[in-house]
Structures are given as C-alpha cells and as structure tokens.
Design a protein around this motif. Sequence first.
Motif, mmCIF file in Angstrom:
data_model
loop_
_atom_site.group_PDB
_atom_site.id
_atom_site.type_symbol
_atom_site.label_atom_id
_atom_site.label_comp_id
_atom_site.label_asym_id
_atom_site.label_seq_id
_atom_site.Cartn_x
_atom_site.Cartn_y
_atom_site.Cartn_z
ATOM 1 N N ILE A 194 0.825 -1.202 0.000
ATOM 2 C CA ILE A 194 0.000 0.000 0.000
ATOM 3 C C ILE A 194 0.861 1.254 0.000
ATOM 4 C CG2 ILE A 194 -1.649 1.326 1.384
ATOM 5 C CD1 ILE A 194 -2.815 -1.391 2.269
ATOM 6 N N ALA A 195 1.926 1.275 0.816
ATOM 7 C CA ALA A 195 2.789 2.448 0.876
ATOM 8 C C ALA A 195 3.503 2.673 -0.451
ATOM 9 C CB ALA A 195 3.801 2.284 2.006
ATOM 10 N N THR A 196 3.936 1.607 -1.114
ATOM 11 C CA THR A 196 4.624 1.743 -2.395
ATOM 12 C C THR A 196 3.687 2.261 -3.479
ATOM 13 O OG1 THR A 196 6.125 -0.067 -1.809
ATOM 14 C CG2 THR A 196 5.975 0.527 -4.132
ATOM 15 N N LEU A 197 2.481 1.703 -3.547
ATOM 16 C CA LEU A 197 1.517 2.175 -4.548
ATOM 17 C C LEU A 197 1.161 3.643 -4.308
ATOM 18 C CD1 LEU A 197 -0.896 -0.908 -4.769
ATOM 19 C CD2 LEU A 197 0.763 -0.145 -6.478
ATOM 20 N N ALA A 198 0.944 4.014 -3.050
ATOM 21 C CA ALA A 198 0.617 5.405 -2.737
ATOM 22 C C ALA A 198 1.783 6.328 -3.084
ATOM 23 C CB ALA A 198 0.256 5.531 -1.258
ATOM 24 N N THR A 199 3.013 5.880 -2.847
ATOM 25 C CA THR A 199 4.183 6.693 -3.183
ATOM 26 C C THR A 199 4.290 6.897 -4.688
ATOM 27 O OG1 THR A 199 5.365 5.877 -1.227
ATOM 28 C CG2 THR A 199 6.689 6.839 -2.998
ATOM 29 N N ILE A 200 4.043 5.841 -5.460
ATOM 30 C CA ILE A 200 4.110 5.960 -6.921
ATOM 31 C C ILE A 200 3.064 6.943 -7.435
ATOM 32 C CG2 ILE A 200 3.761 4.707 -9.091
ATOM 33 C CD1 ILE A 200 4.932 2.241 -7.714
ATOM 34 N N TYR A 226 -14.817 -6.042 -2.826
ATOM 35 C CA TYR A 226 -14.716 -5.112 -1.690
ATOM 36 C C TYR A 226 -13.279 -4.968 -1.196
ATOM 37 C CZ TYR A 226 -15.282 -3.219 3.002
ATOM 38 O OH TYR A 226 -15.171 -2.456 4.136
ATOM 39 N N VAL A 227 -12.526 -6.074 -1.163
ATOM 40 C CA VAL A 227 -11.147 -6.018 -0.674
ATOM 41 C C VAL A 227 -10.302 -5.114 -1.577
ATOM 42 C CG1 VAL A 227 -9.084 -7.370 -0.203
ATOM 43 C CG2 VAL A 227 -11.329 -8.313 0.358
ATOM 44 N N THR A 228 -10.435 -5.290 -2.890
ATOM 45 C CA THR A 228 -9.681 -4.458 -3.827
ATOM 46 C C THR A 228 -10.096 -2.998 -3.737
ATOM 47 O OG1 THR A 228 -9.488 -6.343 -5.342
ATOM 48 C CG2 THR A 228 -9.054 -4.149 -6.248
ATOM 49 N N ILE A 229 -11.397 -2.757 -3.617
ATOM 50 C CA ILE A 229 -11.897 -1.382 -3.521
ATOM 51 C C ILE A 229 -11.360 -0.706 -2.266
ATOM 52 C CG2 ILE A 229 -13.985 0.001 -3.172
ATOM 53 C CD1 ILE A 229 -15.452 -2.034 -4.949
ATOM 54 N N GLN A 230 -11.274 -1.438 -1.174
ATOM 55 C CA GLN A 230 -10.766 -0.867 0.068
ATOM 56 C C GLN A 230 -9.285 -0.500 -0.061
ATOM 57 O OE1 GLN A 230 -10.721 -3.353 3.648
ATOM 58 N NE2 GLN A 230 -11.933 -1.793 4.683
ATOM 59 N N VAL A 231 -8.518 -1.358 -0.737
ATOM 60 C CA VAL A 231 -7.096 -1.057 -0.947
ATOM 61 C C VAL A 231 -6.935 0.171 -1.838
ATOM 62 C CG1 VAL A 231 -4.961 -1.922 -1.975
ATOM 63 C CG2 VAL A 231 -6.362 -3.436 -0.574
ATOM 64 N N VAL A 232 -7.679 0.221 -2.939
ATOM 65 C CA VAL A 232 -7.591 1.360 -3.852
ATOM 66 C C VAL A 232 -7.992 2.645 -3.149
ATOM 67 C CG1 VAL A 232 -8.561 2.370 -5.953
ATOM 68 C CG2 VAL A 232 -7.958 -0.054 -5.909
ATOM 69 N N GLN A 233 -9.036 2.577 -2.344
ATOM 70 C CA GLN A 233 -9.480 3.761 -1.607
ATOM 71 C C GLN A 233 -8.396 4.276 -0.668
ATOM 72 O OE1 GLN A 233 -11.073 2.741 1.905
ATOM 73 N NE2 GLN A 233 -10.512 4.793 2.542
ATOM 74 N N LEU A 234 -7.716 3.372 0.047
ATOM 75 C CA LEU A 234 -6.661 3.789 0.967
ATOM 76 C C LEU A 234 -5.459 4.351 0.217
ATOM 77 C CD1 LEU A 234 -5.586 4.004 3.816
ATOM 78 C CD2 LEU A 234 -4.824 1.623 3.656
ATOM 79 N N VAL A 235 -5.096 3.734 -0.899
ATOM 80 C CA VAL A 235 -3.976 4.236 -1.699
ATOM 81 C C VAL A 235 -4.267 5.647 -2.202
ATOM 82 C CG1 VAL A 235 -2.728 3.928 -3.884
ATOM 83 C CG2 VAL A 235 -3.106 1.972 -2.370
ATOM 84 N N LEU A 236 -5.474 5.876 -2.683
ATOM 85 C CA LEU A 236 -5.831 7.200 -3.196
ATOM 86 C C LEU A 236 -5.862 8.240 -2.080
ATOM 87 C CD1 LEU A 236 -8.626 6.310 -5.792
ATOM 88 C CD2 LEU A 236 -6.234 6.882 -6.212
ATOM 89 N N VAL A 237 -6.377 7.870 -0.913
ATOM 90 C CA VAL A 237 -6.403 8.812 0.211
ATOM 91 C C VAL A 237 -4.981 9.207 0.603
ATOM 92 C CG1 VAL A 237 -6.934 9.038 2.662
ATOM 93 C CG2 VAL A 237 -8.634 8.109 1.106
ATOM 94 N N LEU A 238 -4.088 8.223 0.715
ATOM 95 C CA LEU A 238 -2.705 8.525 1.071
ATOM 96 C C LEU A 238 -2.020 9.354 -0.015
ATOM 97 C CD1 LEU A 238 -1.563 5.066 2.515
ATOM 98 C CD2 LEU A 238 -2.055 7.134 3.810
ATOM 99 N N ALA A 239 -2.233 8.992 -1.275
ATOM 100 C CA ALA A 239 -1.543 9.676 -2.375
ATOM 101 C C ALA A 239 -2.010 11.111 -2.533
ATOM 102 C CB ALA A 239 -1.756 8.903 -3.679
#
Length: 336
Positions: free
Chosen positions: A130-136, A193-206
């Motif tokens: 999650i941290a790597t995707l958000a950083t990218i 739902y699991v994928t959507i939750q990950v994408v949502q967190l990545v976008l919030v962090l990014a």
Amino acid sequence: MAGPEKLGHMSDEPPGPDRSTKKARSITGKSPMRIAMGRLMRDKIAVVCLATVVFFVLIAIFAGVLQRLFGVDTNTVLPSQFLDLDGIPRPEYGPPYGAFTMEHPFGIAPRTATDNLAFWLEGARNSLEIATLATIVATVVGITLGLLAGFLGGVVDKVISFITDFFLTLPFLLAALTIAPIVSERFRDSANYVTIQVVQLVLVLAFFGWMGLARLIRGEVLSLREREFIQAARVLGMPTRRVLTRELMPNLAAPIVVSTSLMLPAFVSAEAGLAFLGIGITSRPSWGQTLTQATSFFNDYSLYLWQPLLGIVALVLALNLLGDAVRDALDPKTRR
C-alpha cells in the motif's frame, strides 16, 4: 629585506585541488550518480539501513513462500485447543511462556489462536504494498503538476498553486475518517470489496501526500527554465513535452529520489495508524490491526504487541535514515 610577493599569495581563495592526487584521479570521468552511489556505499549507517529495507522487501515479496516454509497460515483455528480460560496461549504452543517451537515461531494470538508469524508476514506485505503504490501515485501527480506549474507559469501556475494550497489546508485524518465509512457502506456487499478498500486507501494517502513534491519540483523548474540549455531548446522549436521529459526531468532526478525516499516511510506509518484506528485495511492482515487487538492483552501477553510494533519501527526508521543518506549523497555541498 622582504622579497617580492607572488600573485598567488595575494589571493584570499585557497589553491584549487591538485588533479594529480589520488582522490582527484578517483573521481575523474565519473558521473554525478556514480559519485553519489560511492558516497552512499561508504556510509555504514546507510548500508545497514539499505540491508534492513531489502530484508523487509524480500519478506513482502516472499511472504507466501515463507508461510509455506514454516507451515503457518492466517486461517482461524478452534481457540479452545490452544488457549486457557483467560484467552492466553498455553505454554506448549510457543513463546513467550513456552519454549521456541518451529510450529509457531512467533507464538499464537490470544483469543483467536491464529499464528503470529503468518499475520506478521502478511502485515509486512500489505503495509509495503500500500505504501509503495501510494508513493508511486503521489510522485506521478506531484511531478506532473510541479512541471506544468513551473514551466508554463501564468494562469496554469496560479491554478495549480491554488489546488496545492487547498489540499494543504485539508486535514488528512479528518478526510480519512470521513471517506472510509462512506466507501465501506457503499461497497460492503461488492465482490471486489477487498480491492476497492485497498484502492481507496492508496488514493487517500496519495492525494494527501503529493503537495510537497509538487512545490519542490515547481521551485526547481522555475530556476531551470531560465538556463541557457532550456532557452536554446525553445528557440530550436522543441515541443514542450520533449523539453519537460528530455531536458528538465534529468535535472530533477536528485530531488525526486530524495522526496520519494522520505515519502515512503511516511505512508507506512500512516497506513499502520489508520489501520490502528479501524479506518484502514480491515479485510486483510495488517500491523495496525494487530496493534489494535494487542492493546487489551499488553499486561498478560505483551509479545503480541511488540512484534508488529518493532516491525513498524525498524522499517520506518531504516527508510528515514536511508532517505537522509540519499539526500546527503546527492548533495554536492556535503563532505562525507
């Protein structure tokens, strides 16, 4: 009688380096990146931090293989077989009250009796992913907006600067507390739902982490666009896209690398903090979730809390120190 003064002695500037010396010959013909890498490899703290980061990256990549190697998994078992009446693991199932056992090297969790090592490995994988995707994502957004604002200027610069300032005024934690429940309620019954939750967190962090990089890139571009090589490229009729990608981007490598190396540990900490508050990833194992569950067992089973906590501290500290070392190595004014 004093002799005549030589011209070299009348100058206040120290004499330049002797190019015949061993040190001068060692850097002759090397690119700035090679010089920076050499300085980084001579820094013992940076080497230790790099090894620590590589260790966690390998754990994240091979988490599934390691679980199969140790014969552990994240499946829930029948707790009554492993726990006493207070929900604390029995001594025969590993530390801290029992001897080390290969069946459960990190022990088992109180109340649920799940394997601690399996959850620790999965937590490392999810946190780094999650941290790597958000950083990218944050890096791409920050570089793009910073380049456009600094190079084009005028109305474009004003609009992008306003957007940057607007995002800086938004409280990150309040926005996360608002967005997470809405997404959970809207997509709770979705098969993805699991994928959507990950994408949502990545976008919030990014989208709450790109502003610093955008400002940094904008300031660098404002200085670089007045240089002779940029002016020559524009006079020759080079397209704007080519000027940005071929002329400006190579000169922005150092600040981008430094900013990215410092952004990654911030996102690791943020992900763990949000999971601890129950608004991060709740459908996958996470170090923050383990911390939340372990706080109520601190007095009777403190090992359950220390395992994810030490993982977070070691990873974030190594990333931060490595980022500082990279910044010093890329700074030509640093003497290390």
